[in-house]
Enzyme design. Structure first.
Site, PDB file in Angstrom:
ATOM      1  N   CYS A   9       0.828  -1.213   0.000  1.00 47.44           N
ATOM      2  CA  CYS A   9       0.000   0.000   0.000  1.00 47.44           C
ATOM      3  C   CYS A   9       0.868   1.271   0.000  1.00 47.44           C
ATOM      4  O   CYS A   9       1.579   1.518  -0.959  1.00 47.44           O
ATOM      5  CB  CYS A   9      -0.998  -0.025   1.149  1.00 47.44           C
ATOM      6  SG  CYS A   9      -2.378   1.138   0.902  1.00 47.44           S
TER       7      CYS A   9
ATOM      8  N   GLU B 147      -3.384  -8.854   3.135  1.00 45.13           N
ATOM      9  CA  GLU B 147      -3.143  -9.378   4.487  1.00 45.13           C
ATOM     10  C   GLU B 147      -4.269  -9.051   5.465  1.00 45.13           C
ATOM     11  O   GLU B 147      -4.281  -9.569   6.593  1.00 45.13           O
ATOM     12  CB  GLU B 147      -1.820  -8.830   5.037  1.00 45.13           C
ATOM     13  CG  GLU B 147      -1.854  -7.415   5.593  1.00 45.13           C
ATOM     14  CD  GLU B 147      -1.878  -6.300   4.551  1.00 45.13           C
ATOM     15  OE1 GLU B 147      -1.906  -5.125   4.952  1.00 45.13           O
ATOM     16  OE2 GLU B 147      -1.867  -6.614   3.340  1.00 45.13           O
TER      17      GLU B 147
ATOM     18  N   HIS C 104      -4.353  -4.582   0.184  1.00 49.75           N
ATOM     19  CA  HIS C 104      -4.132  -5.130   1.526  1.00 49.75           C
ATOM     20  C   HIS C 104      -4.625  -6.570   1.583  1.00 49.75           C
ATOM     21  O   HIS C 104      -5.572  -6.886   2.303  1.00 49.75           O
ATOM     22  CB  HIS C 104      -4.866  -4.296   2.568  1.00 49.75           C
ATOM     23  CG  HIS C 104      -4.177  -3.030   2.947  1.00 49.75           C
ATOM     24  ND1 HIS C 104      -3.006  -3.008   3.682  1.00 49.75           N
ATOM     25  CD2 HIS C 104      -4.478  -1.737   2.697  1.00 49.75           C
ATOM     26  CE1 HIS C 104      -2.628  -1.748   3.879  1.00 49.75           C
ATOM     27  NE2 HIS C 104      -3.500  -0.961   3.283  1.00 49.75           N
TER      28      HIS C 104
END
Length: 302
Positions: free
Chosen positions: A142, A237, A235
């Protein structure tokens, strides 16, 4: 194989409860295996949450991974205790003379600032330069990806009219790229950002290639030809509830924020979010560790 983490790291109990293979340092010393040395530069405010998200993915691979946590010394964290940082984190001065197999640079909620206005920009530049000489492959996430593209290639970021917020469909741009092995033709990834990097700016740099993008959310994965530097704009994750937490937080502050797209059933925030990015996230991190860290690194760093 397990991730190796310090005793009593808060993420340990969470991951063990999720059946993620965790090994503490004392046990790891008894095994005749050279684990991959992975450095995580955690720029996120909620550091324990981010640690857990990344360790969950790193621990779900066949490789043994020795994780070291790094924080910025020139910035005082307001959301993570000094005790936690002192106990589990190191500073750049602690690691600057070491070699690492891989490194992760996280995002940070500073994207509306110019890079030079970020109070730790000079320190971050030193760390990104260190990644060129002392790290086999670095994965930027990001804002970390935007900052890396700016530092290494002078590529600017651009302010969006409205926050890119939700879970978006992505497609692949390249065939035969090891990082993309096993990816579906279409897959979903969360995004939560106020700025973007433009496709035309990437195309001006011959060393960079666009591996994946989205019609709605734009660029997703950009990498150097040898994938020594990988830039991921989304993102993957994120936990199932990460976007909900951000939406609820900003709504409670009275901010003008849209419901995250493609996240709740029928975009109804009273319902439980739909998780459709978890398998992609595991494959992305597994491919990175296997093909660009494990396969490319020597048994012993010289």
């Amino acid at each position: 194989m397990p991730i190796i983490i310090p005793e009593n790291l808060p993420a340990s109990n969470t991951l063990t409860g999720e059946n993620i293979f965790v090994m503490h340092e004392a046990r790891a010393l008894s095994q005749d295996i050279r684990p991959l040395k992975i450095l995580i530069l955690n720029l996120m405010p909620q550091k324990i949450q981010t640690e857990t998200q990344l360790l969950r993915l790193l621990g779900n691979t066949p490789l043994q991974v020795d994780v070291r946590l790094l924080h910025i010394e020139s910035h005082e964290s307001k959301n993570t205790s000094k005790e936690h940082l002192l106990r589990f984190y190191e500073t750049f001065d602690d690691v600057k003379d070491e070699k690492f197999d891989g490194m992760i640079i996280t995002g940070a909620p500073v994207e509306t600032l110019e890079y030079e206005e970020v109070d730790y920009w000079e320190e971050l530049k030193r760390i990104m330069e260190f990644s060129v000489t002392n790290v086999t492959s670095t994965l930027h996430i990001c804002w970390g990806a935007q900052a890396g593209l700016y530092y290494h290639y002078g590529i600017p970021k651009h302010r969006l009219k409205k926050k890119m917020f939700g879970v978006f469909k992505h497609t692949l741009n390249k065939d035969g790229v090891k990082l993309l092995r096993g990816f579906d033709n279409e897959f979903y990834v969360p995004h939560s950002r106020h700025t973007e990097v433009l496709r035309e700016d990437i195309l001006k740099i011959p060393e960079l290639k666009i591996l994946s993008e989205s019609e709605e959310s734009g660029l997703y994965i950009v990498a150097t030809k040898e994938a020594k530097q990988i830039f991921v704009m989304g993102h993957s994750e994120y936990d199932p509830g990460s976007l909900k937490w951000e939406y609820d937080r900003d709504s409670a502050k009275g901010m003008d924020i849209d419901v995250p797209k493609n996240y709740y059933p029928n975009d109804d925030p009273t319902k439980e979010p739909i998780v459709r990015w978890r398998s992609h996230a595991n494959l992305l991190f597994s491919n990175w560790l296997n093909y660009y860290v494990y396969q490319e690194t020597p048994y012993e760093h010289k």
